[in-house]
Design a protein around this motif. Sequence first.
Motif, PDB file in Angstrom:
ATOM      1  N   HIS A  79     -19.919  -9.349   6.389  1.00 43.32           N
ATOM      2  CA  HIS A  79     -18.598  -9.871   6.032  1.00 43.32           C
ATOM      3  C   HIS A  79     -18.693 -11.397   6.025  1.00 43.32           C
ATOM      4  O   HIS A  79     -19.784 -11.961   6.191  1.00 43.32           O
ATOM      5  CB  HIS A  79     -17.515  -9.352   6.991  1.00 43.32           C
ATOM      6  CG  HIS A  79     -16.190  -9.149   6.288  1.00 43.32           C
ATOM      7  ND1 HIS A  79     -15.471 -10.196   5.772  1.00 43.32           N
ATOM      8  CD2 HIS A  79     -15.482  -8.030   6.015  1.00 43.32           C
ATOM      9  CE1 HIS A  79     -14.380  -9.736   5.188  1.00 43.32           C
ATOM     10  NE2 HIS A  79     -14.358  -8.406   5.307  1.00 43.32           N
ATOM     11  N   ALA A  81     -10.683 -14.547   3.302  1.00 37.76           N
ATOM     12  CA  ALA A  81     -11.767 -13.718   2.742  1.00 37.76           C
ATOM     13  C   ALA A  81     -11.305 -12.280   2.527  1.00 37.76           C
ATOM     14  O   ALA A  81     -12.037 -11.469   1.960  1.00 37.76           O
ATOM     15  CB  ALA A  81     -12.977 -13.728   3.670  1.00 37.76           C
ATOM     16  N   ALA A 137      -9.499  -9.110   0.934  1.00 36.96           N
ATOM     17  CA  ALA A 137      -9.187  -8.740  -0.453  1.00 36.96           C
ATOM     18  C   ALA A 137      -7.683  -8.719  -0.709  1.00 36.96           C
ATOM     19  O   ALA A 137      -7.254  -8.498  -1.839  1.00 36.96           O
ATOM     20  CB  ALA A 137      -9.798  -7.387  -0.775  1.00 36.96           C
ATOM     21  N   ASN A 175     -13.974 -10.140  -4.390  1.00 41.25           N
ATOM     22  CA  ASN A 175     -14.612  -9.762  -3.120  1.00 41.25           C
ATOM     23  C   ASN A 175     -15.532  -8.557  -3.313  1.00 41.25           C
ATOM     24  O   ASN A 175     -15.151  -7.594  -3.982  1.00 41.25           O
ATOM     25  CB  ASN A 175     -13.554  -9.364  -2.083  1.00 41.25           C
ATOM     26  CG  ASN A 175     -12.439 -10.373  -2.000  1.00 41.25           C
ATOM     27  OD1 ASN A 175     -12.027 -10.931  -3.005  1.00 41.25           O
ATOM     28  ND2 ASN A 175     -11.942 -10.605  -0.809  1.00 41.25           N
ATOM     29  N   ALA A 176     -16.687  -8.638  -2.715  1.00 43.01           N
ATOM     30  CA  ALA A 176     -17.658  -7.527  -2.659  1.00 43.01           C
ATOM     31  C   ALA A 176     -18.417  -7.303  -3.974  1.00 43.01           C
ATOM     32  O   ALA A 176     -19.177  -6.350  -4.077  1.00 43.01           O
ATOM     33  CB  ALA A 176     -16.993  -6.215  -2.216  1.00 43.01           C
ATOM     34  N   LYS A 224     -20.596  -3.839  -3.808  1.00 43.87           N
ATOM     35  CA  LYS A 224     -21.411  -3.377  -2.679  1.00 43.87           C
ATOM     36  C   LYS A 224     -20.608  -2.383  -1.823  1.00 43.87           C
ATOM     37  O   LYS A 224     -19.364  -2.313  -1.943  1.00 43.87           O
ATOM     38  CB  LYS A 224     -21.827  -4.576  -1.824  1.00 43.87           C
ATOM     39  CG  LYS A 224     -20.693  -5.172  -0.974  1.00 43.87           C
ATOM     40  CD  LYS A 224     -21.176  -6.394  -0.203  1.00 43.87           C
ATOM     41  CE  LYS A 224     -20.163  -6.873   0.815  1.00 43.87           C
ATOM     42  NZ  LYS A 224     -20.590  -8.106   1.497  1.00 43.87           N
ATOM     43  N   VAL A 238     -18.651  -1.847   1.253  1.00 39.85           N
ATOM     44  CA  VAL A 238     -18.056  -2.949   2.022  1.00 39.85           C
ATOM     45  C   VAL A 238     -18.479  -2.935   3.481  1.00 39.85           C
ATOM     46  O   VAL A 238     -18.917  -1.912   4.027  1.00 39.85           O
ATOM     47  CB  VAL A 238     -16.516  -3.003   1.888  1.00 39.85           C
ATOM     48  CG1 VAL A 238     -16.134  -3.487   0.513  1.00 39.85           C
ATOM     49  CG2 VAL A 238     -15.884  -1.702   2.260  1.00 39.85           C
ATOM     50  N   THR A 297     -17.054  -3.441   6.607  1.00 39.85           N
ATOM     51  CA  THR A 297     -16.438  -2.921   7.830  1.00 39.85           C
ATOM     52  C   THR A 297     -16.576  -1.411   7.898  1.00 39.85           C
ATOM     53  O   THR A 297     -15.924  -0.677   7.145  1.00 39.85           O
ATOM     54  CB  THR A 297     -14.957  -3.343   7.906  1.00 39.85           C
ATOM     55  OG1 THR A 297     -14.864  -4.711   7.561  1.00 39.85           O
ATOM     56  CG2 THR A 297     -14.411  -3.142   9.315  1.00 39.85           C
ATOM     57  N   HIS A 301      -9.915   0.714   7.122  1.00 37.37           N
ATOM     58  CA  HIS A 301     -10.669   0.048   6.070  1.00 37.37           C
ATOM     59  C   HIS A 301     -10.964   0.984   4.903  1.00 37.37           C
ATOM     60  O   HIS A 301     -10.880   2.201   5.020  1.00 37.37           O
ATOM     61  CB  HIS A 301     -11.959  -0.530   6.648  1.00 37.37           C
ATOM     62  CG  HIS A 301     -11.693  -1.490   7.764  1.00 37.37           C
ATOM     63  ND1 HIS A 301     -11.225  -2.758   7.542  1.00 37.37           N
ATOM     64  CD2 HIS A 301     -11.767  -1.340   9.106  1.00 37.37           C
ATOM     65  CE1 HIS A 301     -11.034  -3.356   8.700  1.00 37.37           C
ATOM     66  NE2 HIS A 301     -11.351  -2.514   9.665  1.00 37.37           N
ATOM     67  N   ASP A 302     -11.354   0.368   3.783  1.00 36.01           N
ATOM     68  CA  ASP A 302     -11.667   1.145   2.582  1.00 36.01           C
ATOM     69  C   ASP A 302     -13.102   1.678   2.658  1.00 36.01           C
ATOM     70  O   ASP A 302     -14.038   0.887   2.757  1.00 36.01           O
ATOM     71  CB  ASP A 302     -11.570   0.238   1.353  1.00 36.01           C
ATOM     72  CG  ASP A 302     -10.137  -0.032   0.948  1.00 36.01           C
ATOM     73  OD1 ASP A 302      -9.506   0.889   0.414  1.00 36.01           O
ATOM     74  OD2 ASP A 302      -9.660  -1.160   1.166  1.00 36.01           O
ATOM     75  N   VAL A 351     -14.201   0.627  -2.293  1.00 30.41           N
ATOM     76  CA  VAL A 351     -13.101  -0.185  -2.846  1.00 30.41           C
ATOM     77  C   VAL A 351     -12.923   0.009  -4.353  1.00 30.41           C
ATOM     78  O   VAL A 351     -11.996  -0.547  -4.946  1.00 30.41           O
ATOM     79  CB  VAL A 351     -13.297  -1.693  -2.559  1.00 30.41           C
ATOM     80  CG1 VAL A 351     -13.303  -1.948  -1.067  1.00 30.41           C
ATOM     81  CG2 VAL A 351     -14.549  -2.232  -3.215  1.00 30.41           C
TER      82      VAL A 351
END
Length: 358
Positions: free
Chosen positions: A106, A126, A128, A241-242, A300, A302, A304, A327-328, A331
């Motif tokens: 992260h 940072a 999303a 993000n990601a 990627k 993610v 977490t 968390h997702d 995503v």
Amino acid sequence: MTGNSFGTLFKITTCGESHGGAVGVIVDGCPAGLAISENEIQHELDRRKPGQSSITTPRSEHDKIHILSGVFEGETTGTPILLLAYNADMRPEDYDALKNVYRPSHADFTYMMKYGRRDFRGSGRASARETLARVAAGAIAKKFLKQFNIEIFSYVEQVGNIISEIDYKKVKRADIESNIIRCPDALVAKKMIALIETVRDEGDSIGGVIKCVIRHVPAGLGEPVFDKLSADLGKAMLSINAVKGFEIGSGFSGVTMRGSEHNDPMTMHEGKPQFTSNNAGGTLGGISTGEDIYFRVAFKPVATISKLQHTITQENKSCSLEAKGRHDPCVLPRAVPIVDAMAALVIMDHYLRHKAKG
Ligand SMILES: Cc1cc2nc3c(=O)[nH]c(=O)nc-3n(C[C@H](O)[C@H](O)[C@H](O)COP(=O)(O)O)c2cc1C
């Protein structure tokens, strides 16, 4: 912190964190007279919001959008448009365990190195959640482009090693929205969903690929040399993000072809120049060709996850981490409207830049 703005003539500036008061965006450079409503923007935000299905994070953020300036009697006035969504469903205690710990992969470590401080509640800037602002602004760009019949759609093409071979030319918008993963290939969608459920139950995460298609862009959009349409689309996507990869047209697969195979032959059709193939992906020399623009964006898995991981504390001590919170696991379904929005922002900006030349 700089770098919060995107675009040249159609320019957005976003602000806000996931656990602050609100997330917002100022949209500057939108021509006057465009009809736009909160409902139209809300429609796009609802496709991005958390808690929309069993394979996204269970956080139930409603992301209700407010238009606070720049729109009068349902139409843009030509002045800056301020869009704001207040944050709700905040559970900062979910993040207490992360206060002094860097989550592997992260942005905790890099924010700390750069600013000497960080908002650990949901990753601050940072997070999303910032992309909510992009999707809201993108809804305006989409509406603007619709007047010229320019259509943008994205869908999930790959999750882990499960790939849809569907031809983008056959994809219908309704098919994308017909399942919770947003893959228009119904059989493959089921396999993707099953894989995400397995990964979620294991406390892990998984990545994938989104394909974006932009139809009816006239030839001539894009500003060589540094503001090529392809380069601006690449920057737009890599700013999400990601995102770890971007390829336009034949992309990396082009390296195994000969020029004789890869070149897009030209012909005349009903008095108009036409390409009989489109390995270029709709741009040549950074300028749109008039063919479909299509590109792929790699996300990627993610960071977490609730599996045990090794990391360090802010005091540089070794420790282990099993992240808690909501968390997702993947995503991709929520990122589809983000890709759409970033594409719309780029195309609208370049449309206005092209027209401004006269
Ligand atoms: C729609 C969406 C939702 C996301 N949700 C999470 C999440 O729940 N947990 C997480 O660790 N990262 C999540 N991310 C990714 C992080 O925001 C991102 O990985 C992080 O800011 C580090 O940046 P980087 O991966 O781009 O280098 C999400 C990304 C998107 C596009």
